[in-house]
Scaffold this motif. Structure first.
Motif, short mmCIF file in Angstrom:
data_model
loop_
_atom_site.label_atom_id
_atom_site.label_comp_id
_atom_site.label_asym_id
_atom_site.label_seq_id
_atom_site.Cartn_x
_atom_site.Cartn_y
_atom_site.Cartn_z
N ILE A 204 0.85 -1.18 0.00
CA ILE A 204 0.00 0.00 0.00
C ILE A 204 0.89 1.24 0.00
O ILE A 204 0.64 2.19 -0.72
N VAL A 205 1.93 1.19 0.83
CA VAL A 205 2.97 2.22 0.87
C VAL A 205 4.30 1.49 0.86
O VAL A 205 4.51 0.57 1.63
N VAL A 206 5.20 1.90 -0.05
CA VAL A 206 6.53 1.31 -0.09
C VAL A 206 7.43 2.16 0.82
O VAL A 206 7.54 3.37 0.63
N GLY A 207 8.02 1.50 1.80
CA GLY A 207 8.90 2.20 2.73
C GLY A 207 10.25 2.50 2.10
O GLY A 207 10.60 1.96 1.05
N ASP A 208 11.02 3.35 2.77
CA ASP A 208 12.35 3.68 2.26
C ASP A 208 13.44 3.37 3.28
O ASP A 208 14.58 3.76 3.13
N GLY A 209 13.07 2.62 4.33
CA GLY A 209 14.04 2.26 5.36
C GLY A 209 14.65 0.90 5.10
O GLY A 209 14.53 0.34 4.01
N PRO A 210 15.30 0.34 6.12
CA PRO A 210 15.92 -0.98 5.99
C PRO A 210 14.89 -2.05 5.62
O PRO A 210 13.72 -1.94 5.97
N GLU A 211 15.37 -3.06 4.92
CA GLU A 211 14.51 -4.14 4.45
C GLU A 211 14.44 -5.27 5.48
O GLU A 211 15.47 -5.67 6.03
N ALA A 212 13.24 -5.76 5.73
CA ALA A 212 13.07 -6.91 6.62
C ALA A 212 13.58 -8.16 5.94
O ALA A 212 13.23 -8.44 4.80
N ALA A 213 14.43 -8.89 6.63
CA ALA A 213 15.00 -10.12 6.08
C ALA A 213 14.22 -11.32 6.62
O ALA A 213 13.57 -11.25 7.66
N GLY B 277 11.44 -8.56 2.62
CA GLY B 277 11.46 -7.70 1.44
C GLY B 277 10.74 -6.39 1.67
O GLY B 277 10.93 -5.43 0.93
N MET B 278 9.91 -6.33 2.70
CA MET B 278 9.23 -5.09 3.04
C MET B 278 10.24 -4.13 3.68
O MET B 278 11.14 -4.56 4.38
N ARG B 279 10.07 -2.85 3.43
CA ARG B 279 10.99 -1.85 3.98
C ARG B 279 10.32 -1.07 5.11
O ARG B 279 9.12 -0.82 5.07
N VAL B 280 11.14 -0.68 6.09
CA VAL B 280 10.66 0.13 7.20
C VAL B 280 10.01 1.39 6.64
O VAL B 280 10.53 2.01 5.71
N GLY B 281 8.86 1.73 7.21
CA GLY B 281 8.08 2.87 6.72
C GLY B 281 6.99 2.44 5.76
O GLY B 281 6.16 3.25 5.36
N GLY B 282 6.97 1.16 5.41
CA GLY B 282 5.99 0.66 4.47
C GLY B 282 4.74 0.13 5.15
O GLY B 282 4.73 -0.17 6.34
N ARG B 283 3.68 0.05 4.36
CA ARG B 283 2.42 -0.57 4.77
C ARG B 283 2.09 -1.61 3.72
O ARG B 283 2.06 -1.32 2.53
N LEU C 281 5.40 -1.63 8.91
CA LEU C 281 6.72 -2.03 9.41
C LEU C 281 7.42 -0.79 9.99
O LEU C 281 7.75 0.15 9.27
N LEU C 282 7.60 -0.82 11.31
CA LEU C 282 8.20 0.31 12.02
C LEU C 282 9.70 0.12 12.24
O LEU C 282 10.44 1.09 12.40
N GLY C 283 10.13 -1.15 12.29
CA GLY C 283 11.54 -1.42 12.51
C GLY C 283 11.85 -2.89 12.24
O GLY C 283 10.94 -3.72 12.20
N THR C 284 13.12 -3.18 12.04
CA THR C 284 13.54 -4.56 11.80
C THR C 284 14.97 -4.71 12.30
O THR C 284 15.77 -3.78 12.25
N LYS C 285 15.27 -5.92 12.80
CA LYS C 285 16.64 -6.20 13.20
C LYS C 285 16.91 -7.68 13.10
O LYS C 285 16.02 -8.49 12.97
#
Length: 121
Positions: free
Chosen positions: A25-34, A81-87, A117-121
């Protein structure tokens, strides 16, 4: 990042899908969830057929941290594959959610999740 609000899910038309559906719905521009990551998410879950909300971090007023390995298969396949900041919207058939049958109240149900996705580590 703009202030997120609880998503609204439009009632789907037609039969429930038999395969996992993934829609950004929204493509994030932060780190990608692995695969296998721990994710910090806000999410809303509704039943595909009834539209009834069965779970929502929004209703509890705070995001949640989960290791992907602890979640339903649809999330394990749909979040990497989803990026932080995305929905992202996931439409998860029973085989990738709580099973075709069983004791879980959502067994046999196709589920729709909207995940921020608010964060990933």
């Amino acid at each position: 990042m703009t202030e997120l609000q609880k998503p609204e899910i439009e009632f789907p038309e037609g039969p429930a899908p038999t395969m996992l559906e993934i829609e950004d719905i929204v493509v994030g521009d932060g780190p990608e969830a692995a695969k296998g990551a721990t994710v910090d998410v806000h999410y809303l879950g509704v039943d595909y057929e009834t539209g009834d909300e069965f779970d929502s971090s929004w209703s509890r007023g705070e995001s949640v941290n989960f290791p992907l390995a602890m979640l339903v298969k649809g999330w394990q396949l749909g979040i990497p594959g989803m990026r932080v900041g995305g929905r992202r919207k996931l439409v998860v058939p029973p085989a990738l959610a709580y099973g075709e049958a069983g004791a879980h109240p959502l067994a046999g149900r196709t589920l729709i999740f909207v995940i921020d996705l608010l964060g990933t580590k």
